[in-house]
Design a protein around this motif. Structure first.
Motif, PDB file in Angstrom:
ATOM      1  N   ASP A   1      17.699  29.097 -16.454  1.00 13.06           N
ATOM      2  CA  ASP A   1      16.854  30.307 -16.999  1.00 13.06           C
ATOM      3  C   ASP A   1      16.226  30.968 -16.826  1.00 13.06           C
ATOM      4  N   GLN A   2      15.499  31.303 -15.433  1.00 16.68           N
ATOM      5  CA  GLN A   2      15.286  32.145 -14.716  1.00 16.68           C
ATOM      6  C   GLN A   2      15.957  33.348 -14.585  1.00 16.68           C
ATOM      7  N   ILE A   3      17.130  32.873 -13.785  1.00 12.53           N
ATOM      8  CA  ILE A   3      18.842  33.189 -13.432  1.00 12.53           C
ATOM      9  C   ILE A   3      18.874  34.829 -14.583  1.00 12.53           C
ATOM     10  N   THR A   4      19.513  34.125 -15.708  1.00 14.64           N
ATOM     11  CA  THR A   4      19.748  35.061 -16.806  1.00 14.64           C
ATOM     12  C   THR A   4      18.959  34.207 -18.478  1.00 14.64           C
ATOM     13  N   PRO A   5      17.924  34.729 -18.544  1.00 10.68           N
ATOM     14  CA  PRO A   5      17.004  33.968 -19.915  1.00 10.68           C
ATOM     15  C   PRO A   5      17.776  34.224 -20.899  1.00 10.68           C
TER      16      PRO A   5
ATOM     17  N   ASN B   1      28.269  44.225 -16.386  1.00  7.68           N
ATOM     18  CA  ASN B   1      26.502  45.088 -16.266  1.00  7.68           C
ATOM     19  C   ASN B   1      25.357  45.398 -16.236  1.00  7.68           C
ATOM     20  N   ARG B   2      25.342  44.444 -18.091  1.00  3.97           N
ATOM     21  CA  ARG B   2      24.838  44.113 -18.434  1.00  3.97           C
ATOM     22  C   ARG B   2      23.790  43.102 -18.130  1.00  3.97           C
ATOM     23  N   LEU B   3      24.570  41.923 -18.099  1.00  6.52           N
ATOM     24  CA  LEU B   3      23.984  40.764 -17.302  1.00  6.52           C
ATOM     25  C   LEU B   3      22.928  40.970 -16.234  1.00  6.52           C
ATOM     26  N   GLY B   4      23.900  41.761 -15.053  1.00  6.77           N
ATOM     27  CA  GLY B   4      23.063  41.964 -13.801  1.00  6.77           C
ATOM     28  C   GLY B   4      22.378  42.546 -14.130  1.00  6.77           C
ATOM     29  N   ALA B   5      21.840  43.680 -14.780  1.00  5.34           N
ATOM     30  CA  ALA B   5      20.100  44.425 -15.273  1.00  5.34           C
ATOM     31  C   ALA B   5      18.855  43.306 -15.471  1.00  5.34           C
ATOM     32  N   ILE B   6      19.940  41.801 -15.949  1.00  2.22           N
ATOM     33  CA  ILE B   6      18.994  41.040 -16.092  1.00  2.22           C
ATOM     34  C   ILE B   6      19.068  39.907 -15.549  1.00  2.22           C
ATOM     35  N   ALA B   7      19.227  39.955 -14.712  1.00  3.11           N
ATOM     36  CA  ALA B   7      19.176  38.666 -13.233  1.00  3.11           C
ATOM     37  C   ALA B   7      17.460  38.927 -12.885  1.00  3.11           C
TER      38      ALA B   7
ATOM     39  N   GLY C   1      20.570  26.890  -9.179  1.00  2.00           N
ATOM     40  CA  GLY C   1      21.541  26.823 -10.637  1.00  2.00           C
ATOM     41  C   GLY C   1      20.990  26.129 -11.681  1.00  2.00           C
ATOM     42  N   CYS C   2      19.538  25.024 -11.768  1.00  2.00           N
ATOM     43  CA  CYS C   2      19.994  23.659 -12.748  1.00  2.00           C
ATOM     44  C   CYS C   2      19.616  23.915 -13.861  1.00  2.00           C
ATOM     45  N   GLY C   3      20.406  23.457 -15.005  1.00  2.00           N
ATOM     46  CA  GLY C   3      19.831  23.886 -16.345  1.00  2.00           C
ATOM     47  C   GLY C   3      21.095  23.964 -17.171  1.00  2.00           C
ATOM     48  N   SER C   4      20.353  25.049 -17.929  1.00  2.00           N
ATOM     49  CA  SER C   4      22.262  25.088 -18.696  1.00  2.00           C
ATOM     50  C   SER C   4      23.395  25.100 -18.151  1.00  2.00           C
ATOM     51  N   SER C   5      24.328  25.731 -18.773  1.00  2.00           N
ATOM     52  CA  SER C   5      25.790  25.713 -18.249  1.00  2.00           C
ATOM     53  C   SER C   5      26.000  27.223 -18.670  1.00  2.00           C
ATOM     54  N   ARG C   6      25.546  28.103 -18.531  1.00  2.00           N
ATOM     55  CA  ARG C   6      25.335  29.471 -19.221  1.00  2.00           C
ATOM     56  C   ARG C   6      25.971  29.746 -17.585  1.00  2.00           C
ATOM     57  N   GLU C   7      27.665  30.286 -18.412  1.00  2.00           N
ATOM     58  CA  GLU C   7      28.680  30.934 -16.792  1.00  2.00           C
ATOM     59  C   GLU C   7      27.757  32.594 -16.264  1.00  2.00           C
ATOM     60  N   THR C   8      26.413  33.295 -17.491  1.00  3.97           N
ATOM     61  CA  THR C   8      26.213  34.596 -17.299  1.00  3.97           C
ATOM     62  C   THR C   8      25.337  34.304 -15.297  1.00  3.97           C
ATOM     63  N   ALA C   9      25.183  33.384 -15.390  1.00  8.85           N
ATOM     64  CA  ALA C   9      23.562  33.120 -14.815  1.00  8.85           C
ATOM     65  C   ALA C   9      24.880  33.521 -12.975  1.00  8.85           C
TER      66      ALA C   9
END
Lengths: 420, 165
Positions: B12-16, B26-32, B57-65
Motif C-alpha cells: 500500500d506504500q509502494i503503489t497505494p 510508466n503510469r505505475l512507475g509514477a505512483i511508486a 513488500g508485505c501486504g497485498s498481492s498487487r503485482e503493480t508494486a
C-alpha cells in the motif's frame, strides 16, 4: 509417511508424495482473480496463450471496486468483461471473492490459486488456498498448473473457551501480536485444538483470512463435522467427501507447534499502522480514542454471524451522532439473510449506511474513503498507512462486537458492557 | 543513489490502492511511493538501489508494486527479508531481489552488486558483504522474467525453472 494437511493436498495435486521444502509443479482445482488483479493478468496471459485451460475452473469476481467508482476502474472492468466473454467465463458480482469461494466453490482437499493476498481464507474448509500475483494467475489460467515450494507447517493449538465478548477476530489479533507481521512467512498456519473444533466455519474463516497478515502462504483448518454442516447448508445436495482425508496426520512433522490459551483473552484492537501493534480495547478506552467512521464488513468479518452480533448489541441503543457507520455485507447471500432477519432494517433505522456487498471501504477506493486526520475503527484485516484513504488517517482493527460498541459511544470501546 | 527504508514496507506504500488503477508500467512507475516518499519518483535514477529491512513488500498481492519499481529502473532491491508474494512477483517480472544485511550503508555510497557471485561491494567504504540470490531468482532474472522464458520455450517447460539445474 506421516503428512501435514499441506503435504497431503500438494501430494494429491502433484501425482506423487511430496514433502515440505520441495519445489513442485502442481495442478490446481480453481484459479481466481478479481476486478483489480485480473486486469493486470490480461497482458501476461496474452504473451503465453489465447485460450484459458478450463473456463469452468477460472473464476473472475468483481468485488474490489464494483460498481465502478471511476472511469479508470470502469475501463479496466470493461477490458476484463471483454476477455471473459471471449473465453466463456462468467463474471460473478455477488460479494467479496473469498466469501464467494467459501460459500460456493472450494471443497475440502482442493488446491486453489487466487490473485489476492487474502486467498488463504477458504483454507478454513480444509483446502489449501494460496495467494499469488497476476503473472502466476495468468500462467495457471493458461495451464491449470503452477510452481510451488511445498510449505512447512506451523501448528497453532488453540485451547480454552472464549470469554463473553471475545471472538475469533480477537484470537487472530492475539496471534498476530505473538508471531509478528512476518511470523508466518512461507509457512502454512494450521489452526487446531479444542477451541477451533468448537468454532463455526464463519469464525474459522476469520482466522485463516488473517493468516495472510502474518505473511503465511496458507491458513488451514482440518475438515470436520462443522465443515460438512457448513457446506451442506451453503450448497443444498452437497455430497460430503470422506473428511478424514483432509486432516494432518497425528504425528506429522510440523516446523513448530504453538499453544495458544484463549480463555483469558480480552477484546483486542490492532493500532495503526501495523497488525501486530495490539492492545486491549479496555486500555484504549481509557485513552478516549474518538472515531469519525466505523466500518463493519470485509472478508474478515462481513458474514451473517458478524451482522447478527452487531444487531444484538445495537438493540435499544443509538449510534453516536457524529459518526459515520458503514456496513458492507460480504456477499449477496449475507445481505439477503440480514434483510430477512430484519438486521438491515434495524441498521438503516439507526442511521447506519448499508452498501452493496463487496470489499467496500477496506481498500480505500470507494464506499467510505477517509479524509486527512480521520480515525476509523474497522472489522477488516489491514491498518496500513493510507489503506482506507488519506495517509494521515488512522485505522484501528477490531471485532464486530468492539466495532458495534464503539459505534454507540463514538470512541473505541470494550464491548463487554453492552453484552451483559 | 541508495533509497533507504525500514522494516515492513508494504505494497500500500509502494503503489497505494487509490492510484493503482492502470496497467501501464510508466503510469505505475509514477505512483511508486507517491505518499510515503513523494520525491522518490522525481529523483530515482536507473541503476539506483532500494535498501530495506525485514519483510519488504508485505501486504497485498498487487503485482503493480514490482512493476512500478521495475519501471523506475532500479538495479535491485536489497533487504534483510522479503514478503512471499512480493518475492514471487519480483521473480516473475524479472526484478532482482537480493537478501542482504544493509546496515551501515549510506544513501550516497557507491555499491557494486555481483548477483552471480552473491557479493555486494561498497566502493565508498571498501566493505564487501554477502548478497544472497538463490539460483531460481537468478535464473528468472537472467531470463527477463518468467513470461519471456515461457513464451520462448513453451508452457511445457515450466518444470525447467524449478529443476535447480
Amino acid at each position: 509417511m506421516r503428512q501435514t494437511l499441506s503435504e497431503k493436498i500438494f501430494s494429491r495435486h502433484c501425482g506423487r508424495e511430496v514433502c515440505a521444502g520441495e519445489y513442485v509443479i502442481a495442478s490446481v482445482d480453481l484459479v481466481m482473480a478479481h476486478d483489480t488483479t485480473c486486469a493486470w493478468s490480461l497482458g501476461p496471459f496474452s504473451q503465453i496463450s489465447d485460450r484459458v485451460w478450463d473456463p469452468d475452473r477460472v473464476l473472475i469476481l468483481f468485488d474490489h471496486a464494483f460498481p465502478a467508482p471511476s472511469v479508470d476502474a470502469a475501463s479496466l472492468q470493461a477490458r476484463i468483461r471483454h476477455f471473459a466473454k471471449e473465453q466463456g467465463i462468467p463474471i460473478l458480482r455477488e460479494g467479496v471473492c473469498h466469501q464467494i469461494l467459501a460459500e460456493r466453490f472450494v471443497n475440502p482437499g482442493d488446491l486453489v490459486l487466487g490473485a489476492d493476498s487474502h486467498t488463504p481464507t477458504s483454507g478454513a474448509l480444509g483446502a489449501l488456498a494460496i495467494g499469488v500475483g497476476s503473472t502466476d494467475f495468468a500462467i495457471a489460467m493458461a495451464t491449470g498448473r503452477c510452481w510451488f515450494l511445498v510449505p512447512s507447517t506451523i501448528r497453532l493449538e488453540l485451547e480454552g473457551e472464549l470469554s463473553p465478548g471475545v471472538y475469533a477476530k480477537d484470537v487472530a489479533l492475539h496471534i498476530a501480536e505473538r508471531m509478528g507481521a512476518s511470523g508466518g512467512t512461507y509457512r502454512t498456519l494450521e489452526y487446531g485444538g479444542e477451541t477451533v473444533r468448537a468454532m463455526s466455519v464463519s469464525d474459522r474463516l476469520t482466522l485463516t483470512n488473517m493468516a495472510a497478515e502474518l505473511g503465511a502462504k496458507a491458513g488451514v483448518v482440518g475438515a470436520d463435522r462443522r465443515t460438512a454442516e457448513y457446506l451442506q447448508a451453503m450448497r443444498p445436495g452437497y455430497a460430503v467427501p470422506d473428511l478424514s482425508l483432509f486432516q494432518s496426520d497425528e504425528e506429522a512433522q510440523c516446523e513448530q507447534t504453538l499453544q495458544v490459551q484463549v480463555g483469558d483473552l480480552p477484546p483486542l484492537v490492532a493500532q495503526p499502522p501495523d497488525i501486530d501493534r495490539v492492545i486491549s480495547a479496555r486500555e484504549l478506552e481509557k485513552d478516549g480514542v474518538s472515531l469519525d467512521q466505523v466500518f463493519i464488513g470485509s472478508c474478515t468479518n462481513g458474514r451473517i454471524e458478524d451482522l447478527a452480533l452487531v444487531a444484538r448489541i445495537w438493540q435499544g441503543q443509538r449510534l453516536h451522532p457524529d459518526l459515520r457507520v458503514v456496513i458492507t455485507p460480504a456477499s449477496n447471500q449475507v445481505y439477503l439473510e440480514a434483510l430477512s432477519k430484519g438486521y438491515l432494517e434495524l441498521f438503516l433505522n439507526m442511521g447506519a449506511t448499508v452498501t452493496n456487498p463487496g470489499c467496500g471501504a477496506c481498500l480505500g477506493r470507494h464506499l467510505g474513503v477517509l479524509a486527512a486526520d480521520e480515525v476509523c475503527l474497522s472489522t477488516s484485516n489491514r491498518n496500513f498507512t493510507g489503506r482506507m484513504g488519506s495517509p494521515s488517517a488512522s485505522i484501528f482493527l477490531a471485532s464486530p462486537a468492539t466495532a458495534a460498541a464503539s459505534a454507540i459511544t463514538g470512541k473505541i470501546t470494550d464491548p463487554r458492557r453492552f453484552l451483559a | 543513489m541508495n533509497w533507504i527504508f525500514g522494516d515492513h514496507v508494504n505494497t500500500d506504500q509502494i503503489t497505494p490502492g487509490r492510484y493503482n488503477i492502470t496497467t501501464d508500467p510508466n503510469r505505475l512507475g509514477a505512483i511508486a511511493f507517491i505518499e510515503a516518499r513523494p520525491e522518490f519518483h522525481e529523483k530515482v535514477r536507473p541503476g539506483d538501489f532500494i535498501l530495506a529491512g525485514e519483510n519488504f513488500g508485505c501486504g497485498s498481492s498487487r503485482e503493480t508494486a514490482v512493476i512500478a519499481l521495475k519501471a523506475c529502473g532500479l538495479q535491485a532491491i536489497l533487504a534483510r527479508s522479503f514478503a512471499r508474494i512480493f518475492y514471487r512477483n519480483g521473480m516473475n517480472v524479472g526484478l532482482l531481489l537480493v537478501i542482504a544485511d544493509i546496515s551501515g550503508i549510506e544513501p550516497t555510497d557507491e555499491l557494486f552488486l555481483n548477483p552471480q557471485k552473491g557479493e555486494l561491494l561498497n566502493r565508498t567504504t571498501g566493505d564487501c558483504r554477502q548478497a544472497t540470490v538463490p539460483p531460481m531468482m537468478l535464473r528468472f532474472w537472467e531470463e527477463g522474467g518468467i513470461l519471456s522464458y515461457l513464451s520462448r520455450q513453451g508452457l511445457d517447460q515450466l518444470s525447467f525453472l524449478i529443476s535447480g539445474g
